[in-house]
Design a protein around this motif. Structure first.
Motif, mmCIF file in Angstrom:
data_model
loop_
_atom_site.group_PDB
_atom_site.id
_atom_site.type_symbol
_atom_site.label_atom_id
_atom_site.label_comp_id
_atom_site.label_asym_id
_atom_site.label_seq_id
_atom_site.Cartn_x
_atom_site.Cartn_y
_atom_site.Cartn_z
ATOM 1 N N ALA A 48 18.899 19.297 6.804
ATOM 2 C CA ALA A 48 18.698 18.605 8.102
ATOM 3 C C ALA A 48 18.038 17.468 8.497
ATOM 4 C CB ALA A 48 18.484 19.732 9.191
ATOM 5 N N ASN A 49 16.905 17.483 7.446
ATOM 6 C CA ASN A 49 16.153 15.988 7.391
ATOM 7 C C ASN A 49 16.513 15.181 6.469
ATOM 8 O OD1 ASN A 49 13.517 16.520 9.452
ATOM 9 N ND2 ASN A 49 14.333 18.517 8.941
ATOM 10 N N GLY A 50 17.560 15.303 5.884
ATOM 11 C CA GLY A 50 17.998 14.410 4.922
ATOM 12 C C GLY A 50 17.749 14.495 3.275
ATOM 13 N N PHE A 51 16.988 15.532 3.075
ATOM 14 C CA PHE A 51 16.619 15.674 1.799
ATOM 15 C C PHE A 51 17.656 16.433 0.945
ATOM 16 C CE2 PHE A 51 12.613 15.498 4.018
ATOM 17 C CZ PHE A 51 11.874 14.661 2.952
ATOM 18 N N ARG A 52 18.029 15.976 -0.278
ATOM 19 C CA ARG A 52 19.045 16.565 -1.151
ATOM 20 C C ARG A 52 18.286 16.977 -2.415
ATOM 21 N NH1 ARG A 52 20.781 16.638 3.034
ATOM 22 N NH2 ARG A 52 22.688 15.792 3.872
ATOM 23 N N TRP A 53 18.815 18.036 -2.989
ATOM 24 C CA TRP A 53 18.390 18.601 -4.423
ATOM 25 C C TRP A 53 18.744 17.649 -5.282
ATOM 26 C CZ3 TRP A 53 14.802 21.157 -6.700
ATOM 27 C CH2 TRP A 53 14.977 21.891 -7.817
ATOM 28 N N ALA A 54 17.866 17.224 -6.233
ATOM 29 C CA ALA A 54 17.977 16.458 -7.336
ATOM 30 C C ALA A 54 17.462 17.148 -8.668
ATOM 31 C CB ALA A 54 17.231 15.127 -7.199
ATOM 32 N N ALA A 68 0.829 -1.304 -0.139
ATOM 33 C CA ALA A 68 0.027 0.074 0.065
ATOM 34 C C ALA A 68 0.838 1.253 -0.117
ATOM 35 C CB ALA A 68 -0.994 0.103 1.192
ATOM 36 N N PRO A 69 1.404 1.842 -1.116
ATOM 37 C CA PRO A 69 2.132 2.840 -1.279
ATOM 38 C C PRO A 69 1.557 4.214 -0.798
ATOM 39 C CG PRO A 69 2.265 1.448 -3.306
ATOM 40 C CD PRO A 69 1.198 0.924 -2.530
ATOM 41 N N PRO A 70 2.236 4.784 0.023
ATOM 42 C CA PRO A 70 1.506 6.035 0.597
ATOM 43 C C PRO A 70 1.145 7.274 -0.664
ATOM 44 C CG PRO A 70 3.849 5.954 1.288
ATOM 45 C CD PRO A 70 3.617 4.833 0.531
ATOM 46 N N GLU A 71 0.368 8.191 -0.281
ATOM 47 C CA GLU A 71 -0.185 8.907 -1.295
ATOM 48 C C GLU A 71 0.594 10.305 -0.876
ATOM 49 O OE1 GLU A 71 -4.134 9.080 -1.663
ATOM 50 O OE2 GLU A 71 -4.410 7.388 -2.453
ATOM 51 N N TRP A 119 13.399 18.389 -3.862
ATOM 52 C CA TRP A 119 14.266 17.677 -3.125
ATOM 53 C C TRP A 119 13.703 16.567 -2.548
ATOM 54 C CZ3 TRP A 119 18.083 20.771 -0.582
ATOM 55 C CH2 TRP A 119 18.237 22.018 -1.119
ATOM 56 N N GLN A 120 14.675 15.348 -2.350
ATOM 57 C CA GLN A 120 14.068 14.139 -2.274
ATOM 58 C C GLN A 120 15.090 13.315 -1.300
ATOM 59 O OE1 GLN A 120 14.433 12.498 -5.989
ATOM 60 N NE2 GLN A 120 16.428 12.068 -5.941
ATOM 61 N N ARG A 121 14.417 12.172 -0.882
ATOM 62 C CA ARG A 121 15.148 11.376 -0.027
ATOM 63 C C ARG A 121 14.565 9.913 -0.134
ATOM 64 N NH1 ARG A 121 14.824 11.745 6.476
ATOM 65 N NH2 ARG A 121 15.016 9.393 6.327
ATOM 66 N N GLN A 122 15.159 8.949 0.467
ATOM 67 C CA GLN A 122 14.679 7.580 0.253
ATOM 68 C C GLN A 122 13.344 7.150 0.654
ATOM 69 O OE1 GLN A 122 16.445 3.663 1.763
ATOM 70 N NE2 GLN A 122 17.411 3.884 0.007
ATOM 71 N N LEU A 123 12.493 6.566 -0.295
ATOM 72 C CA LEU A 123 11.321 6.228 0.256
ATOM 73 C C LEU A 123 11.019 5.341 1.402
ATOM 74 C CD1 LEU A 123 8.150 6.839 -0.220
ATOM 75 C CD2 LEU A 123 8.156 5.215 -2.110
ATOM 76 N N THR A 124 11.080 5.535 2.713
ATOM 77 C CA THR A 124 10.791 4.833 3.622
ATOM 78 C C THR A 124 9.970 5.556 4.738
ATOM 79 O OG1 THR A 124 12.603 5.924 4.979
ATOM 80 C CG2 THR A 124 13.162 3.993 3.659
ATOM 81 N N ALA A 176 10.644 6.319 7.733
ATOM 82 C CA ALA A 176 11.060 7.643 8.138
ATOM 83 C C ALA A 176 11.257 8.755 7.124
ATOM 84 C CB ALA A 176 12.755 7.310 8.600
ATOM 85 N N GLY A 177 11.166 8.226 6.040
ATOM 86 C CA GLY A 177 11.535 9.512 4.861
ATOM 87 C C GLY A 177 9.989 10.236 4.711
ATOM 88 N N MET A 178 8.930 9.300 5.083
ATOM 89 C CA MET A 178 7.472 10.109 4.925
ATOM 90 C C MET A 178 7.194 11.057 6.026
ATOM 91 S SD MET A 178 6.110 9.142 2.055
ATOM 92 C CE MET A 178 4.335 9.495 2.245
ATOM 93 N N SER A 179 7.884 10.473 7.406
ATOM 94 C CA SER A 179 7.861 11.126 8.571
ATOM 95 C C SER A 179 8.351 12.591 8.360
ATOM 96 C CB SER A 179 8.120 10.240 9.642
ATOM 97 O OG SER A 179 8.372 11.070 10.898
ATOM 98 N N ALA A 180 9.842 12.432 7.726
ATOM 99 C CA ALA A 180 10.512 13.650 7.621
ATOM 100 C C ALA A 180 9.693 14.514 6.711
ATOM 101 C CB ALA A 180 11.723 13.386 7.128
#
Length: 367
Positions: free
Chosen positions: A334-340, A295-298, A346-351, A353-357
């Protein structure tokens, strides 16, 4: 299609390869050739055939078999105009395309070499990284050409009424594009590291591999408990027989029975505790990945942009309507996001923890 890289030029600077059969494709890199990483000699280009060449032809012409990568189109017209705005020399037709293909060919050979070293379960990830490299490099080089047409060199236009501010904007755009180029070239290092480290959530077989790892950890936990029980048996002979039954060799049994600096024998409690903690951690990772898969988050909208859950890239992405200010950028980092730049996000790995951030940095707009 079978590809062979050429290593020889004749006295006229023409690549040497078997005259027959006639190749379907001939690609020439240029007079100076190119040296590929980790492979001896220079490669001046390649030839492709519908059928595999005899081993004797490959040996006689010192050809090197290699993979046939996928290319993306290069805007030669814009590259020519950019060149003419910077130099009085004529633009060599196709030079930008070959600049691109040389780098892609090098990356494809590195990827092919890496795939021969690692487990086949990692091959798909290598292929994905190579495809990303090929696509992003084409986009970057085309952007380089577009930036090159923004403003001519002072040598071309002359110093009178030279558009200094326009040149500054061009230089700034060029610096950003160069940073992205360096990031793209870093994908080669990522290709070389695939299959040599831990299990990444990016890997298509991550859940299956984590389950195998969990099974090994659980078996090791049971083995340590059984070994300690055998060592505690009053009858040492029966205990040793049990250890032998568990698969321990005589020297391993002796090592298990030898007291450590604290006088402990067998597996110490901390080792079982640490292994149990690893079991718990791996179980939680499996549960988290299975939940994301089922169930991928939206995504959601936030003040000034929207969040995208990009399952294909395995990233949670924050896309802003306008460039975020310095404080917001600092919070993102500071929340682990990097510019792509290639994603415009701005993105980080889909986990989890990533969704919470993402929710902390960009809380959903209440409807």
């Amino acid at each position: 299609m079978y590809r062979y890289y050429t290593t020889k030029l004749n006295q006229y600077g023409i690549m040497e390869y078997p005259p027959l059969p006639i190749p379907d494709t001939v690609g020439h890199y240029g007079k100076n050739g190119i040296a590929f990483e980790g492979i001896c000699g220079h490669f001046y280009g390649f030839v492709e055939y519908e059928k595999e060449l005899p081993a004797s032809d490959v040996a006689n012409f010192d050809l090197v078999p290699g993979p046939s990568p996928s290319y993306y189109p290069i805007d030669e017209e814009t590259a020519r105009r950019a060149h003419e705005m910077m130099s009085f020399r004529d633009y060599q037709k196709g030079s930008k395309t070959w600049q691109y293909r040389v780098r892609v060919d090098e990356a494809s050979m590195i990827a092919d070499r890496q795939k021969k070293r690692i487990d086949p379960m990692y091959h798909e990830k290598v292929d994905r990284l190579l495809a990303s490299f090929s696509r992003r490099l084409a986009e970057n080089l085309n952007a380089e050409s577009r930036i090159g047409t923004m403003c001519p060199s002072v040598l071309i236009s002359g110093g009178s009424n030279f558009p200094v501010r326009k040149k500054q904007r061009q230089n700034e755009a060029s610096e950003r594009n160069m940073k992205e180029y360096q990031e793209i070239m870093g994908l080669i290092s990522r290709i070389c590291s695939v299959g040599t480290g831990g299990i990444s959530s990016d890997e298509p077989q991550a859940i299956e591999k984590l389950k195998l790892k969990l099974e090994k950890l659980e078996k090791h936990q049971e083995l340590m408990k059984a070994a300690n029980a055998a060592i505690r048996m009053k009858d040492r002979g029966k205990g040793d027989a049990k250890l032998k039954e568990l698969g321990y060799a005589p020297d391993e049994i002796a090592e298990l029975r030898a007291p450590d600096f604290c006088g402990r024998v067998g597996y110490p409690a901390y080792e079982l505790s640490n292994n149990l903690a690893n079991i718990k951690r791996v179980r939680e990772r499996i549960a988290s990945l299975e939940k994301l898969k089922e169930a991928p988050p939206e995504g959601w909208g936030f003040d000034g942009g929207h969040v995208v859950v990009n399952t294909e890239e395995n990233r949670v992405q924050l896309i802003y309507d306008e460039k975020p200010d310095a404080d917001t950028r600092a919070k993102l980092k500071a929340n682990g996001f990097r510019w792509a730049p290639s994603q415009g996000a701005w993105q980080r790995q889909l986990t989890s923890a990533g969704m919470s951030a993402a929710r902390d940095v960009a809380p959903p707009v209440e409807s």
